[in-house]
Design a protein around this motif. Structure first.
Motif, short mmCIF file in Angstrom:
data_model
loop_
_atom_site.label_atom_id
_atom_site.label_comp_id
_atom_site.label_asym_id
_atom_site.label_seq_id
_atom_site.Cartn_x
_atom_site.Cartn_y
_atom_site.Cartn_z
N ASP A 76 47.41 53.91 27.52
CA ASP A 76 46.51 52.74 27.75
C ASP A 76 45.00 53.06 27.92
OD1 ASP A 76 48.52 50.82 27.82
OD2 ASP A 76 49.04 51.33 30.12
N SER A 77 44.25 52.10 27.43
CA SER A 77 42.77 52.15 27.61
C SER A 77 42.28 52.47 28.94
CB SER A 77 42.31 51.06 26.78
OG SER A 77 40.85 51.07 27.05
N ASP A 78 41.08 52.83 29.16
CA ASP A 78 40.42 52.97 30.40
C ASP A 78 40.16 51.67 31.02
OD1 ASP A 78 40.53 55.63 30.70
OD2 ASP A 78 38.61 55.88 29.92
N HIS A 79 40.11 50.58 29.76
CA HIS A 79 39.99 49.28 30.39
C HIS A 79 41.15 48.47 30.87
CE1 HIS A 79 35.93 49.65 28.58
NE2 HIS A 79 36.48 50.24 27.48
N VAL A 80 42.28 48.94 30.75
CA VAL A 80 43.41 48.41 31.48
C VAL A 80 43.66 48.65 32.79
CG1 VAL A 80 46.04 48.50 31.39
CG2 VAL A 80 44.81 48.57 29.30
N LYS A 81 43.34 47.57 33.63
CA LYS A 81 43.48 47.85 35.28
C LYS A 81 44.95 48.28 35.62
CE LYS A 81 41.70 45.36 39.27
NZ LYS A 81 41.29 43.96 39.68
N ASN A 82 44.67 49.14 36.52
CA ASN A 82 45.95 49.82 37.00
C ASN A 82 46.91 50.57 35.97
OD1 ASN A 82 45.17 48.97 39.74
ND2 ASN A 82 45.96 47.08 39.27
N ARG A 83 46.18 51.08 35.13
CA ARG A 83 46.79 51.94 34.05
C ARG A 83 47.73 53.09 34.56
NH1 ARG A 83 44.11 56.08 30.61
NH2 ARG A 83 42.42 56.55 32.03
N VAL A 84 49.00 53.38 34.04
CA VAL A 84 49.61 54.57 34.42
C VAL A 84 49.09 55.70 33.41
CG1 VAL A 84 51.65 55.69 34.19
CG2 VAL A 84 51.73 53.11 34.75
N THR A 85 48.38 56.88 34.13
CA THR A 85 47.93 57.96 33.30
C THR A 85 48.39 59.18 34.00
OG1 THR A 85 45.82 58.58 32.53
CG2 THR A 85 45.92 57.73 34.68
N ALA A 86 48.08 60.45 33.34
CA ALA A 86 48.72 61.67 33.67
C ALA A 86 47.48 62.04 34.86
CB ALA A 86 48.53 62.77 32.65
N ARG A 87 47.76 62.86 35.64
CA ARG A 87 46.85 63.67 36.51
C ARG A 87 46.88 65.21 36.59
NH1 ARG A 87 48.89 63.19 42.48
NH2 ARG A 87 51.05 62.81 41.88
N ASP A 88 45.86 65.71 36.76
CA ASP A 88 45.65 67.10 36.50
C ASP A 88 46.43 67.63 37.97
OD1 ASP A 88 45.26 69.80 36.34
OD2 ASP A 88 43.11 69.86 36.48
N LEU A 89 47.81 68.17 38.04
CA LEU A 89 48.25 68.87 39.25
C LEU A 89 47.62 70.34 39.50
CD1 LEU A 89 51.79 67.58 38.70
CD2 LEU A 89 50.10 66.57 40.26
N THR A 90 46.92 70.86 38.54
CA THR A 90 46.69 72.44 38.75
C THR A 90 45.07 72.30 38.85
OG1 THR A 90 45.80 72.72 36.62
CG2 THR A 90 48.12 73.00 36.95
N LYS A 91 44.52 71.38 39.26
CA LYS A 91 43.17 71.03 39.62
C LYS A 91 42.21 72.01 38.76
CE LYS A 91 43.80 69.54 44.13
NZ LYS A 91 44.24 69.69 45.12
N SER A 92 42.63 72.33 37.34
CA SER A 92 42.13 73.20 36.50
C SER A 92 40.94 72.58 35.54
CB SER A 92 43.10 73.92 35.51
OG SER A 92 43.57 72.82 34.73
#
Length: 96
Positions: A76-92
């Motif tokens: 989904d685009s950054d313009h989609v409110k409350n989109r599902v996206t990945a996150r960096d679990l390693t904080k790398s």
């Protein structure tokens, strides 16, 4: 990831794929790409596509004079409110 299917300077004159550097400056990479090139990168890298030949009317019936890209992703685009996206679990990558 994706495949480049047109060439800047031949099929279109301006716009196209870019990344942003650490000072938020756009770095357009279309001049470095050739038809058939594959583009692969982390989706968390800030990127986008500037409108191609923005003063030219789009002709959807023509394969010429256009920018073609085969995108091999589902997101989904950054313009989609409350989109599902990945996150960096390693904080790398330094993003929150």
């Amino acid at each position: 990831t994706g495949l480049i299917m047109s060439k800047k300077g031949i099929d279109f004159k301006s716009g196209g794929f870019y990344f942003r550097d650490n000072k938020n400056k756009k770095i357009n990479i279309e001049n470095k790409l050739e038809i058939g090139d594959s583009v692969a990168f982390y989706g968390s890298i800030v990127h986008g596509v500037e409108k191609v030949d923005k003063n030219k009317k789009i002709n959807w019936k023509s394969y010429e004079n256009a920018r073609w890209f085969i995108g091999m992703f589902v997101n989904d685009s950054d313009h989609v409110k409350n989109r599902v996206t990945a996150r960096d679990l390693t904080k790398s990558i330094g993003n929150k």
